[in-house]
Scaffold this active site. Structure first.
Site, PDB file in Angstrom:
ATOM      1  N   GLU A 157       0.833  -1.216   0.000  1.00  0.00           N
ATOM      2  CA  GLU A 157       0.000   0.000   0.000  1.00  0.00           C
ATOM      3  C   GLU A 157       0.863   1.259   0.000  1.00  0.00           C
ATOM      4  OE1 GLU A 157      -3.135  -0.005  -0.430  1.00  0.00           O
ATOM      5  OE2 GLU A 157      -3.841  -1.991   0.183  1.00  0.00           O
TER       6      GLU A 157
ATOM      7  N   PHE B  65      -2.065   3.934  -5.272  1.00  0.00           N
ATOM      8  CA  PHE B  65      -1.076   2.865  -5.301  1.00  0.00           C
ATOM      9  C   PHE B  65      -1.512   1.725  -4.381  1.00  0.00           C
ATOM     10  CE2 PHE B  65       2.918   0.887  -3.866  1.00  0.00           C
ATOM     11  CZ  PHE B  65       3.519   0.618  -5.085  1.00  0.00           C
TER      12      PHE B  65
ATOM     13  N   ASN C  38       2.809  16.241 -22.303  1.00  0.00           N
ATOM     14  CA  ASN C  38       2.151  17.495 -21.974  1.00  0.00           C
ATOM     15  C   ASN C  38       0.841  17.414 -21.205  1.00  0.00           C
ATOM     16  OD1 ASN C  38       4.077  19.319 -22.927  1.00  0.00           O
ATOM     17  ND2 ASN C  38       3.452  18.966 -25.035  1.00  0.00           N
TER      18      ASN C  38
ATOM     19  N   CYS D 230      11.242  16.498 -21.850  1.00  0.00           N
ATOM     20  CA  CYS D 230      10.427  17.704 -21.762  1.00  0.00           C
ATOM     21  C   CYS D 230       9.053  17.293 -21.250  1.00  0.00           C
ATOM     22  CB  CYS D 230      10.292  18.329 -23.158  1.00  0.00           C
ATOM     23  SG  CYS D 230       9.299  19.838 -23.192  1.00  0.00           S
ATOM     24  N   SER D 231       8.440  18.153 -20.465  1.00  0.00           N
ATOM     25  CA  SER D 231       7.060  17.896 -20.065  1.00  0.00           C
ATOM     26  C   SER D 231       6.436  19.248 -19.761  1.00  0.00           C
ATOM     27  CB  SER D 231       7.037  16.997 -18.828  1.00  0.00           C
ATOM     28  OG  SER D 231       5.703  16.798 -18.424  1.00  0.00           O
ATOM     29  N   GLY D 232       5.881  19.870 -20.823  1.00  0.00           N
ATOM     30  CA  GLY D 232       5.403  21.242 -20.670  1.00  0.00           C
ATOM     31  C   GLY D 232       6.527  22.076 -20.080  1.00  0.00           C
ATOM     32  N   GLY D 233       7.732  21.863 -20.598  1.00  0.00           N
ATOM     33  CA  GLY D 233       8.934  22.429 -19.997  1.00  0.00           C
ATOM     34  C   GLY D 233       9.470  21.457 -18.968  1.00  0.00           C
TER      35      GLY D 233
ATOM     36  N   ASP E 103      13.797  15.181 -13.540  1.00  0.00           N
ATOM     37  CA  ASP E 103      14.194  14.385 -12.387  1.00  0.00           C
ATOM     38  C   ASP E 103      15.364  13.490 -12.771  1.00  0.00           C
ATOM     39  OD1 ASP E 103      13.078  11.793 -13.482  1.00  0.00           O
ATOM     40  OD2 ASP E 103      11.221  12.954 -13.375  1.00  0.00           O
TER      41      ASP E 103
ATOM     42  N   GLU F  11      21.814  42.781 -34.343  1.00  0.00           N
ATOM     43  CA  GLU F  11      21.496  41.705 -33.388  1.00  0.00           C
ATOM     44  C   GLU F  11      22.061  40.364 -33.865  1.00  0.00           C
ATOM     45  OE1 GLU F  11      17.279  42.591 -31.223  1.00  0.00           O
ATOM     46  OE2 GLU F  11      17.222  42.350 -33.395  1.00  0.00           O
TER      47      GLU F  11
HETATM   48  C1  GLA Z   1       5.363  21.774 -24.786  1.00  0.00           C
HETATM   49  C2  GLA Z   1       6.852  22.005 -24.797  1.00  0.00           C
HETATM   50  C3  GLA Z   1       7.191  23.128 -25.735  1.00  0.00           C
HETATM   51  C4  GLA Z   1       6.702  22.782 -27.126  1.00  0.00           C
HETATM   52  C5  GLA Z   1       5.228  22.463 -27.096  1.00  0.00           C
HETATM   53  C6  GLA Z   1       4.765  21.887 -28.420  1.00  0.00           C
HETATM   54  O1  GLA Z   1       4.688  22.834 -24.210  1.00  0.00           O
HETATM   55  O2  GLA Z   1       7.321  22.239 -23.512  1.00  0.00           O
HETATM   56  O3  GLA Z   1       8.574  23.356 -25.745  1.00  0.00           O
HETATM   57  O4  GLA Z   1       7.432  21.680 -27.612  1.00  0.00           O
HETATM   58  O5  GLA Z   1       4.899  21.515 -26.102  1.00  0.00           O
HETATM   59  O6  GLA Z   1       3.438  21.570 -28.417  1.00  0.00           O
END
Ligand code: GLA
Length: 725
Positions: A176, A280, A480, A523-526, A531, A611
């Site tokens: 558990e 879990f 994501n 990456c996972s939504g940034g 980890d 630039e």
């Molecule tokens: C996530 C990632 C971003 C980009 C988008 C694409 O948000 O973190 O860098 O790749 O998805 O959908």
């Protein structure tokens, strides 16, 4: 020998260069935790003082000794139902429905090298670098066996812990709750330092007192999460960046976790790190086992800075693998903030051309290249190149890009599917979904059940079919959304969150085996799955979807407590920044991105020639310092949450050079001169500043500091010092 055993007293001592960890199987076979801290000789048994405490029960074997209670004794791996009313490391539901697990010592084994974990990432080390201690505990009634694993990396001052729980009895039992590390402190007051956050603002430093209340942080989101990172520090009251005792607990796992810290009734502190107990219930039939992911422990007597540098070294040397473990990585230009999903093959080619012109090594085609993916509501799961959109095959596009001398990389999100996709239409039963209920949508996507091999196999084949079309040298693996609809079509219920993560690891391992040359970026939504577990597969992880350099100062500061700079995906983006609207100098964006993997995420065509020239110079500067940034020691010089100046430095291990970085976060009229004190230099040595030719003693730079130029808001100052002569 790093591991010493006193057979007679059944005392186990783990020595690293600067630390000692000690435990003892006592007269009742209970594995007591005696000590963890600075290296000490001899037995620490004398520290354990027994007192009769009202309402703290006594195990039966203790007879009439009312002072022997598991409720107050420091333990190595506390079970449950034993009269210890604190949080347990292990909670079992037995075949008869009872919830009790009374673990007693049953033997030990020592071996050279570091143990490995089946299907899970873990620190690896050779026979010269590490030793392993395995201690077996057993519940006499249920015959549940727990093998406690200790990896001792003496030179690194690291001790790893994991546990394998096996049902050696008859009938089914259910795990558990299971932690891999428990630290019981019989003395002292501690603070808990954890790193909370949210999408686009990950890993904010938080220090709270450990009181008579169980503090729990963790993730129930299926991934380690942006909300809490699976790594904490237990700090003695006086511990600071550069002094005082502190303990690190880093979980090598990418899914649901739980960290608890509590001061008990008599002033002992217990800290646990392990799998989250939420969602879990892991059934074990006769003979089956569960491996609890590893926790990496360290103790630093010199504050958080030293603790961080140890973790950086450990991750670089003993977690990172493959081609890019020790090699410089390409500077890349990512298409996301340049075009989002609105691109054609020609536009991607133009970006590659710009990259070549600016000296950038690689072009990454982010989300939008497959199926009917014109926005983020559709097509995930259809890993087929949209040749109509590209105007050519992927192979042709890559060949053209390579022809410019530019490498090519691509984005994928293998664990996900949109309802509007051919994959979902063909296999609606492949998603996580509870029968009879509608699933929770997030970014309009659903999660594929990656615990199922047939699902992974299908996606793997689809992705390979894409990667095989040309010379793909980099893959960004995104994820994501969180896991909600927890139900398994295949496994008994209660296993899915764990089996899902194992599926992700299996997929990653397979990908690396098949494409050993590819650079994988997590990456996972940034930074939602940043980890030590993912770092075993991808030596870099996109640190945050927030590319604003001022916000990044805090995000990267928080990330730096455990993870090396070379793992932090970091790019220069356009202004006004797409996430905050802030306008910052290009130089500042460069300085901040250089304290990471360094790359760009903008359309250079929108920049002025001036630039663009500045970018060329930035790229050259980065190449000059890249080795120092990647292999040097990292020093936090200020706290960007508290100080106006955010400052940090990279110092070569031998002290021969240093790169100082400073950004002013806010300014005021007629302000005082700023001074920054460096760290890690050789005190008696003379250092020359490249830019000015001025020379300073290391001791002066460290004790008195260096005056900063008059900087405006958001301006950066980067300067390099080399040993004179
Ligand atoms: C996530 C990632 C971003 C980009 C988008 C694409 O948000 O973190 O860098 O790749 O998805 O959908």
């Amino acid at each position: 020998m790093a591991i010493l055993v006193d057979e007679e007293k059944r005392i186990f001592t783990l020595h690293t260069e600067h630390t000692t960890y000690q435990m003892k199987a006592d007269r009742y076979g209970v594995l007591l935790h005696l000590y963890y801290g600075a290296r000490v000789p001899g037995s620490m048994e004398y520290l354990v003082v027994q007192r009769d405490r009202g309402f703290s029960g006594n195990i039966y074997d203790a007879g009439e000794d009312r002072s022997y209670s598991l409720d107050t004794l420091p333990q190595e791996y506390p079970g449950s139902g034993t009269g210890d009313f604190r949080s347990s490391a292990l909670v079992m539901r037995n075949a008869d429905g009872s919830e009790c697990c009374d673990l007693r010592y049953a033997g030990y084994e020592i071996s050279r090298g570091k143990y490995a974990l089946q299907g899970l990432p873990a620190v690896y080390a050779s026979g010269e670098e590490a030793e392993t201690l395995k201690i077996t505990l057993e519940d006499a009634v249920t015959k549940v066996r727990v093998q406690l694993l200790y990896g001792v990396l003496a030179a690194e001052d690291m001790i790893t812990r994991s546990a394998i729980i096996t049902n050696c009895g008859s009938g089914q039992v259910v795990v558990e709750k299971a932690a891999s590390a428990c630290l019981d402190f019989i003395n002292g007051d501690y603070d808990l330092i954890s790193f909370h956050g949210r999408h686009m603002m990950e890993r904010n430093f938080q220090r709270t007192e450990i009181l008579h209340a169980n503090q729990v942080i963790g993730s129930r989101r299926g991934a380690s999460s942006s909300q809490y990172n699976p790594a904490v520090i237990l700090a003695e009251k006086n511990a600071t960046e550069d002094s005082g005792g502190c303990y690190g607990m880093v979980f090598v796992y990418s899914g649901n976790f739980q960290c608890e810290a509590e001061k008990d009734q008599v002033g002992n502190t217990r800290a646990l790190m392990g799998l989250a107990d939420a969602h879990f219930h892991y059934p074990l039939k006769e003979g089956e086992s569960l491996t609890v992911p590893e926790t990496i422990l360290t103790y630093s007597g010199q504050g958080f800075g030293e603790l961080s540098r140890r973790y950086h070294r450990c991750i670089r040397e003993h977690i990172f693998r493959g081609k890019y473990q020790k090699q410089s990585k390409p500077i890349l230009l990512n298409s996301w903030e340049a075009f989002y999903m609105e691109f054609t093959g020609d536009k991607i080619y133009q970006l590659a051309k710009e990259s070549a012109d600016l000296g950038i090594d690689m072009l990454v085609m982010d989300d939008g290249w497959f199926g009917n993916r014109f926005d983020d509501n559709r097509a995930l799961g259809d890993w087929v190149v949209n040749e109509e959109k590209l105007g050519c095959t992927l192979g042709e596009l890559i060949t053209r890009i390579n022809g410019l001398g530019v490498k090519f990389g691509i984005w994928i999100e293998p664990e996900m599917v949109n309802e509007d996709s051919d994959l979902y239409r063909a296999h609606p039963d492949w998603v996580l979904q509870i029968p009879g209920r509608k699933p929770v949508r997030s970014r309009n996507q659903l999660v594929l059940d990656f615990s199922r091999k047939e699902v992974r196999d299908y996606i793997f084949d689809q992705i390979c079919a894409v990667l095989d079309q040309g010379n793909v040298e980099y893959v960004k693996w995104d994820m994501n959304r969180s896991l909600v609809d927890l139900y398994s079509m295949e496994h008994p219920q209660g296993k899915i969150t764990y089996e899902y993560v194992l599926g992700v690891y299996e997929f990653a391992e397979r990908l690396l085996k098949r494409y050993p040359e590819i650079l994988l970026e997590g990456c996972s939504g940034g930074g939602g799955r940043f980890d030590a577990g993912m770092l075993y597969y991808s030596t870099q992880i996109w640190c945050s979807d927030n590319t604003d350099p001022i916000d990044r100062l805090r995000i990267q500061y928080g990330t730096s407590f455990f993870y090396p700079v070379s793992a932090m995906g970091s790019h220069v983006s356009a202004v006004p920044n797409h996430q905050t609207g802030r306008i910052t100098p290009l130089h500042t964006r460069g300085v901040v991105a250089m304290s990471g993997t360094f790359g760009y995420e903008l359309n250079p065509a929108a920049m002025s020639e001036e630039e663009r020239e500045a970018v060329r110079k930035q790229v050259r500067e980065y190449r000059k310092y890249e080795h120092l940034i990647r292999t040097g020691d990292y020093y936090r010089l200020t706290d960007p949450f508290a100080d106006a100046y955010a400052a940090w430095a990279f110092v070569a291990e031998d002290g021969s050079e240093a790169l100082l970085n400073v950004v002013l976060q806010e300014t005021h009229a007629n302000k005082a001169v700023g001074y920054i004190k460096l760290k890690g230099l050789k005190s008696e040595a003379l250092y020359r500043e490249d830019e000015t030719g001025n020379t300073y003693y290391g001791g002066a730079l460290m004790e008195a500091g260096i005056p900063l130029p008059d900087m405006g808001e958001y301006q950066a100052y980067q300067t390099h010092f080399s040993l004179e002569g």
